[in-house]
Write an enzyme that holds these catalytic residues in place. Structure first.
Site, PDB file in Angstrom:
ATOM      1  N   HIS A 178       0.814  -1.222   0.000  1.00  0.00           N
ATOM      2  CA  HIS A 178       0.000   0.000   0.000  1.00  0.00           C
ATOM      3  C   HIS A 178       0.851   1.278   0.000  1.00  0.00           C
ATOM      4  CE1 HIS A 178      -2.923   3.031   1.002  1.00  0.00           C
ATOM      5  NE2 HIS A 178      -2.420   3.181   2.211  1.00  0.00           N
ATOM      6  N   GLU A 182       0.513   5.660  12.432  1.00  0.00           N
ATOM      7  CA  GLU A 182      -0.876   5.234  12.667  1.00  0.00           C
ATOM      8  C   GLU A 182      -0.986   3.733  12.949  1.00  0.00           C
ATOM      9  OE1 GLU A 182      -3.817   6.996  10.052  1.00  0.00           O
ATOM     10  OE2 GLU A 182      -4.863   5.077   9.928  1.00  0.00           O
ATOM     11  N   ASP A 183      -0.200   2.943  12.247  1.00  0.00           N
ATOM     12  CA  ASP A 183      -0.431   1.492  12.271  1.00  0.00           C
ATOM     13  C   ASP A 183       0.712   0.651  12.830  1.00  0.00           C
ATOM     14  OD1 ASP A 183      -2.974   1.686  11.255  1.00  0.00           O
ATOM     15  OD2 ASP A 183      -2.327   1.590   9.182  1.00  0.00           O
ATOM     16  N   ASP A 239      -3.330   8.393  -1.217  1.00  0.00           N
ATOM     17  CA  ASP A 239      -3.734   7.335  -0.271  1.00  0.00           C
ATOM     18  C   ASP A 239      -5.181   6.921  -0.540  1.00  0.00           C
ATOM     19  OD1 ASP A 239      -3.863   5.690   2.013  1.00  0.00           O
ATOM     20  OD2 ASP A 239      -4.241   7.371   3.367  1.00  0.00           O
ATOM     21  N   HIS A 262       3.605   7.032   5.430  1.00  0.00           N
ATOM     22  CA  HIS A 262       2.397   7.689   5.940  1.00  0.00           C
ATOM     23  C   HIS A 262       1.592   6.880   6.954  1.00  0.00           C
ATOM     24  CE1 HIS A 262       0.068   5.462   2.841  1.00  0.00           C
ATOM     25  NE2 HIS A 262      -0.980   5.702   3.620  1.00  0.00           N
ATOM     26  N   ASP A 263       1.731   5.558   6.946  1.00  0.00           N
ATOM     27  CA  ASP A 263       0.975   4.736   7.914  1.00  0.00           C
ATOM     28  C   ASP A 263       1.835   4.214   9.057  1.00  0.00           C
ATOM     29  OD1 ASP A 263      -1.680   4.860   7.138  1.00  0.00           O
ATOM     30  OD2 ASP A 263      -1.506   3.224   5.690  1.00  0.00           O
TER      31      ASP A 263
HETATM   32  N1  LIG Z   1      -9.672  -0.836   0.329  1.00  0.00           N
HETATM   33  C1  LIG Z   1      -8.886  -1.523   1.192  1.00  0.00           C
HETATM   34  N2  LIG Z   1      -8.503  -0.927   2.353  1.00  0.00           N
HETATM   35  C2  LIG Z   1      -7.712  -1.647   3.183  1.00  0.00           C
HETATM   36  C3  LIG Z   1      -7.302  -2.951   2.874  1.00  0.00           C
HETATM   37  N3  LIG Z   1      -6.511  -3.393   3.880  1.00  0.00           N
HETATM   38  C4  LIG Z   1      -6.418  -2.423   4.765  1.00  0.00           C
HETATM   39  N4  LIG Z   1      -7.143  -1.351   4.365  1.00  0.00           N
HETATM   40  C5  LIG Z   1      -7.263  -0.127   5.137  1.00  0.00           C
HETATM   41  O1  LIG Z   1      -8.549  -0.101   5.725  1.00  0.00           O
HETATM   42  C6  LIG Z   1      -8.875   1.261   6.050  1.00  0.00           C
HETATM   43  C7  LIG Z   1     -10.314   1.507   5.720  1.00  0.00           C
HETATM   44  O2  LIG Z   1     -11.067   0.689   6.528  1.00  0.00           O
HETATM   45  P1  LIG Z   1     -12.044   1.323   7.580  1.00  0.00           P
HETATM   46  O3  LIG Z   1     -12.737   0.220   8.300  1.00  0.00           O
HETATM   47  O4  LIG Z   1     -12.898   2.350   6.899  1.00  0.00           O
HETATM   48  O5  LIG Z   1     -11.098   2.116   8.557  1.00  0.00           O
HETATM   49  P2  LIG Z   1     -10.315   1.625   9.843  1.00  0.00           P
HETATM   50  O6  LIG Z   1      -9.846   0.222   9.566  1.00  0.00           O
HETATM   51  O7  LIG Z   1      -9.189   2.607   9.927  1.00  0.00           O
HETATM   52  O8  LIG Z   1     -11.280   1.720  10.979  1.00  0.00           O
HETATM   53  C8  LIG Z   1      -7.931   2.108   5.231  1.00  0.00           C
HETATM   54  O9  LIG Z   1      -6.971   2.602   6.126  1.00  0.00           O
HETATM   55  P3  LIG Z   1      -6.996   4.085   6.636  1.00  0.00           P
HETATM   56  O10 LIG Z   1      -5.615   4.467   6.992  1.00  0.00           O
HETATM   57  O11 LIG Z   1      -7.987   4.186   7.720  1.00  0.00           O
HETATM   58  O12 LIG Z   1      -7.383   4.892   5.356  1.00  0.00           O
HETATM   59  P4  LIG Z   1      -8.625   5.773   5.108  1.00  0.00           P
HETATM   60  O13 LIG Z   1      -9.741   5.224   5.963  1.00  0.00           O
HETATM   61  O14 LIG Z   1      -8.152   7.111   5.530  1.00  0.00           O
HETATM   62  O15 LIG Z   1      -8.888   5.645   3.654  1.00  0.00           O
HETATM   63  C9  LIG Z   1      -7.182   1.127   4.338  1.00  0.00           C
HETATM   64  O16 LIG Z   1      -5.824   1.479   4.144  1.00  0.00           O
HETATM   65  C10 LIG Z   1      -7.725  -3.549   1.648  1.00  0.00           C
HETATM   66  O17 LIG Z   1      -7.416  -4.686   1.316  1.00  0.00           O
HETATM   67  N5  LIG Z   1      -8.516  -2.789   0.846  1.00  0.00           N
END
Ligand SMILES: Nc1nc2c(ncn2[C@@H]2O[C@H](COP(=O)(O)OP(=O)(O)O)[C@@H](OP(=O)(O)OP(=O)(O)O)[C@H]2O)c(=O)[nH]1
Length: 229
Positions: free
Chosen positions: A84, A114-115, A171, A110-111
């Site tokens: 990613h 956070e992660d 992102d 960037h993550d």
């Molecule tokens: N589409 C997709 N997303 C995935 C996948 N694996 C992990 N993610 C991550 O899941 C987050 C979105 O899921 P949500 O349920 O909405 O958010 P959360 O996990 O942070 O609670 C995104 O991170 P985030 O940092 O929270 O990003 P964003 O919510 O700011 O976009 C994304 O990077 C995948 O296989 N497909």
């Protein structure tokens, strides 16, 4: 976010790994074939020693790969998480034509705060203030409930620096395309619609940072909302 644990079952096929080649669902649009200049391997080319930007980007890639090494994406194949941030940086160079090493290093990192257990102070020390600040602007506070975090992205997006907005757009674009390619495990149509609608609200806060990326994000959101109507 990540899905811990090793992948089970057979490894994905080549097509599943790189995309089907069928267009809209690919992570990256197909590039036109470019004819490369033939180089004579016996001749030595000039050595460019102004390498600080490249060094920063490789250092960030190594750092992110080590910090995310145990993490997987949420897709059915549990893709390594590092795909990613590397893909976000590739969207920036390939589509947004961003070559600023500070922005690219921040995209790759960037993550990490956070992660993973990485701290802002650590990024400050290892990568400097500019990179650490962009990462901080792109970092959700995971101690907050999901709804609060999601609302914070809408509330805070407009006040972020242009550099952070550009990373945030790439992102979002990566995540939305990934969602279009295959839904994360457990996501139903409603969840996908909610994610697309929320992404549009975030996008509205990032207006003006990079019109090309903004258009690409808007297009994927439109396609998702039609597909999962
Ligand atoms: N589409 C997709 N997303 C995935 C996948 N694996 C992990 N993610 C991550 O899941 C987050 C979105 O899921 P949500 O349920 O909405 O958010 P959360 O996990 O942070 O609670 C995104 O991170 P985030 O940092 O929270 O990003 P964003 O919510 O700011 O976009 C994304 O990077 C995948 O296989 N497909």
């Amino acid at each position: 976010m990540s899905t811990p644990g090793a992948p089970s079952g057979p490894p994905p096929s080549y097509e599943e790994t790189v995309g089907s080649g069928s267009g809209s669902a690919d992570l990256y649009p197909r590039l036109p074939e470019t004819k490369k200049e033939e180089k004579d391997p016996k001749k030595n080319g000039p050595i460019n020693d102004d390498a600080s930007g490249i060094e920063l980007i490789v250092k960030a890639t190594d750092f992110a790969a080590r910090r995310h090494r145990m993490q997987r994406r949420k897709d059915p194949h549990q893709t390594p998480y590092i795909n990613h941030p590397v893909g976000v940086a590739y969207i920036l160079t390939n589509e947004a034509k961003i070559t600023d090493p500070i922005i690219l290093a921040a995209a790759i990192l960037h993550d990490t705060v956070e992660d993973t257990k990485t701290t802002h102070e650590e990024l400050l020390e290892v990568f400097g203030k500019e990179v650490a600040t962009i990462v901080a602007e792109c970092t959700d506070d995971k101690s907050q409930p999901t709804a609060v975090r999601k609302q914070a992205q809408i509330d805070n997006g407009a006040s972020h620096s242009r550099h952070a907005k550009i990373v945030h757009l790439a992102d979002k674009l990566y995540n939305l395309r990934d969602l279009e390619r295959v839904a994360p495990i457990g996501w139903d149509r409603k969840r996908i619609r909610e994610y697309a609608n929320w992404s549009r609200k975030v996008l509205e806060q990032l207006t003006g940072a990079h019109p090309g990326l903004e258009q690409s994000v808007a297009e994927v959101i439109d396609r998702l909302l039609i597909k999962y109507a």
